[in-house]
Write a protein that holds these residues in place. Structure first.
Motif, PDB file in Angstrom:
ATOM      1  N   GLY A 138     -23.805 -17.441   5.883  1.00  0.00           N
ATOM      2  CA  GLY A 138     -23.030 -18.065   6.951  1.00  0.00           C
ATOM      3  C   GLY A 138     -23.188 -17.381   8.295  1.00  0.00           C
ATOM      4  N   ARG A 139     -23.945 -16.266   8.326  1.00  0.00           N
ATOM      5  CA  ARG A 139     -24.182 -15.536   9.572  1.00  0.00           C
ATOM      6  C   ARG A 139     -25.678 -15.420   9.855  1.00  0.00           C
ATOM      7  N   LYS A 140     -26.468 -16.310   9.294  1.00  0.00           N
ATOM      8  CA  LYS A 140     -27.916 -16.228   9.466  1.00  0.00           C
ATOM      9  C   LYS A 140     -28.268 -16.149  10.956  1.00  0.00           C
ATOM     10  N   GLY A 141     -29.084 -15.151  11.300  1.00  0.00           N
ATOM     11  CA  GLY A 141     -29.421 -14.916  12.698  1.00  0.00           C
ATOM     12  C   GLY A 141     -28.786 -13.650  13.248  1.00  0.00           C
ATOM     13  N   ALA A 142     -27.792 -13.089  12.539  1.00  0.00           N
ATOM     14  CA  ALA A 142     -27.193 -11.811  12.936  1.00  0.00           C
ATOM     15  C   ALA A 142     -28.178 -10.682  12.625  1.00  0.00           C
ATOM     16  N   PRO A 143     -28.021  -9.519  13.257  1.00  0.00           N
ATOM     17  CA  PRO A 143     -29.000  -8.441  13.052  1.00  0.00           C
ATOM     18  C   PRO A 143     -29.220  -8.054  11.598  1.00  0.00           C
ATOM     19  N   ASP A 144     -28.150  -8.049  10.792  1.00  0.00           N
ATOM     20  CA  ASP A 144     -28.306  -7.623   9.401  1.00  0.00           C
ATOM     21  C   ASP A 144     -28.802  -8.726   8.478  1.00  0.00           C
ATOM     22  N   THR A 145     -29.276  -9.831   9.056  1.00  0.00           N
ATOM     23  CA  THR A 145     -29.901 -10.885   8.244  1.00  0.00           C
ATOM     24  C   THR A 145     -31.423 -10.883   8.425  1.00  0.00           C
ATOM     25  N   PHE A 146     -31.919  -9.795   9.006  1.00  0.00           N
ATOM     26  CA  PHE A 146     -33.362  -9.585   9.187  1.00  0.00           C
ATOM     27  C   PHE A 146     -33.777  -8.301   8.485  1.00  0.00           C
ATOM     28  N   ASP A 147     -35.069  -8.211   8.189  1.00  0.00           N
ATOM     29  CA  ASP A 147     -35.662  -6.964   7.699  1.00  0.00           C
ATOM     30  C   ASP A 147     -36.139  -6.175   8.915  1.00  0.00           C
ATOM     31  N   ALA A 148     -35.206  -5.459   9.549  1.00  0.00           N
ATOM     32  CA  ALA A 148     -35.526  -4.728  10.780  1.00  0.00           C
ATOM     33  C   ALA A 148     -36.553  -3.634  10.530  1.00  0.00           C
ATOM     34  N   GLY A 149     -36.452  -2.964   9.388  1.00  0.00           N
ATOM     35  CA  GLY A 149     -37.416  -1.920   9.060  1.00  0.00           C
ATOM     36  C   GLY A 149     -38.806  -2.467   8.844  1.00  0.00           C
ATOM     37  N   ALA A 176     -32.225 -17.110  -0.323  1.00  0.00           N
ATOM     38  CA  ALA A 176     -31.660 -16.640  -1.593  1.00  0.00           C
ATOM     39  C   ALA A 176     -31.084 -15.236  -1.454  1.00  0.00           C
ATOM     40  N   GLU A 177     -31.751 -14.380  -0.683  1.00  0.00           N
ATOM     41  CA  GLU A 177     -31.252 -13.019  -0.484  1.00  0.00           C
ATOM     42  C   GLU A 177     -30.017 -13.017   0.405  1.00  0.00           C
ATOM     43  N   LEU A 178     -29.987 -13.865   1.419  1.00  0.00           N
ATOM     44  CA  LEU A 178     -28.796 -13.968   2.264  1.00  0.00           C
ATOM     45  C   LEU A 178     -27.594 -14.419   1.445  1.00  0.00           C
ATOM     46  N   GLU A 179     -27.818 -15.356   0.545  1.00  0.00           N
ATOM     47  CA  GLU A 179     -26.719 -15.823  -0.313  1.00  0.00           C
ATOM     48  C   GLU A 179     -26.271 -14.712  -1.254  1.00  0.00           C
ATOM     49  N   ARG A 180     -27.215 -13.967  -1.812  1.00  0.00           N
ATOM     50  CA  ARG A 180     -26.863 -12.861  -2.708  1.00  0.00           C
ATOM     51  C   ARG A 180     -26.017 -11.822  -1.983  1.00  0.00           C
ATOM     52  N   LEU A 181     -26.346 -11.574  -0.715  1.00  0.00           N
ATOM     53  CA  LEU A 181     -25.638 -10.581   0.083  1.00  0.00           C
ATOM     54  C   LEU A 181     -24.354 -11.115   0.718  1.00  0.00           C
TER      55      LEU A 181
END
Length: 199
Positions: free
Chosen positions: A69-80, A60-65
């Motif tokens: 369509g890029r799930k698995g890219a660095p900015d699709t994780f909570d790195a912090g 749901a958060e990936l869709e909001r952002l």
């Protein structure tokens, strides 16, 4: 079967008298989760596996952002959040719970992995251990798992099909999303403590 030299290296890390964290990095489909799980099985009560994938953002958060369509890219994780957990695991004197990723749901699941205070070695695996500086600085060693691209792509397509994608969609996803991520991951290879040939 885990090579004896790798098992001995992990066992040495576990025997230092304080909590250590071993990272296993590599491109998508390289076999990171298989190697990590094999090490944990071989080490028994000396090790626990805490995968980076538990820090995927929820669908749901990936869709909001606009990143689904890029799930698995660095900015699709909570790195912090991942780095914060690694920091806590290094110093915690009590039980810590970590999230896991459920591939059937394609969602992270909080509180799935128990890490008892007395376990001397945490093994974590994921694509971006060498990409995220804060995470890298919290790992005692990082091994980079390397495998030929043809076999890696074959595994990825088969995995996506196994979890519900049509073959053509799986091949498209691997060619566009997974392979872009693989190039980024492979750029960090030189920062690893050890390069391990995949099988």
């Amino acid at each position: 079967m885990i090579p004896a030299d790798l098992l001995e290296r992990a066992r040495t890390l576990a025997a230092t008298g304080q909590r250590r964290i071993l990272g296993i990095a590599g491109a998508p489909g390289a076999g990171k989760s298989t190697l990590a799980a094999g090490l944990v099985d071989a080490l028994g009560e000396l090790a626990v596996l805490v995968p980076m994938d538990g820090f995927h953002l929820a669908q749901a958060e990936l869709e909001r952002l606009g990143r689904a369509g890029r799930k698995g890219a660095p900015d699709t994780f909570d790195a912090g959040g991942y780095a914060a957990l690694l920091a806590r695991l290094r110093t915690a004197g009590d039980l810590v719970y970590a999230p896991a990723f459920d591939r059937r749901l394609e969602e992270p699941v909080a509180g799935s992995i128990a890490v008892p205070a007395g376990v001397p070695l945490v093994i974590t695996e994921g694509n971006y251990l060498l990409h995220w500086e804060r995470a890298r600085s919290l790992l005692d060693e990082v091994w980079f798992l390397e495998i030929g691209s043809a076999e890696r792509v074959r595994r990825l397509v088969a995995r996506h099909v196994r979890y519900g994608k049509e073959p053509a969609e799986a091949e498209r996803w691997v060619r566009t999303s997974d392979e872009a991520n693989a190039r980024l991951v492979e750029a960090g290879r030189a920062r690893a403590d050890l390069v391990v040939p995949g099988q």
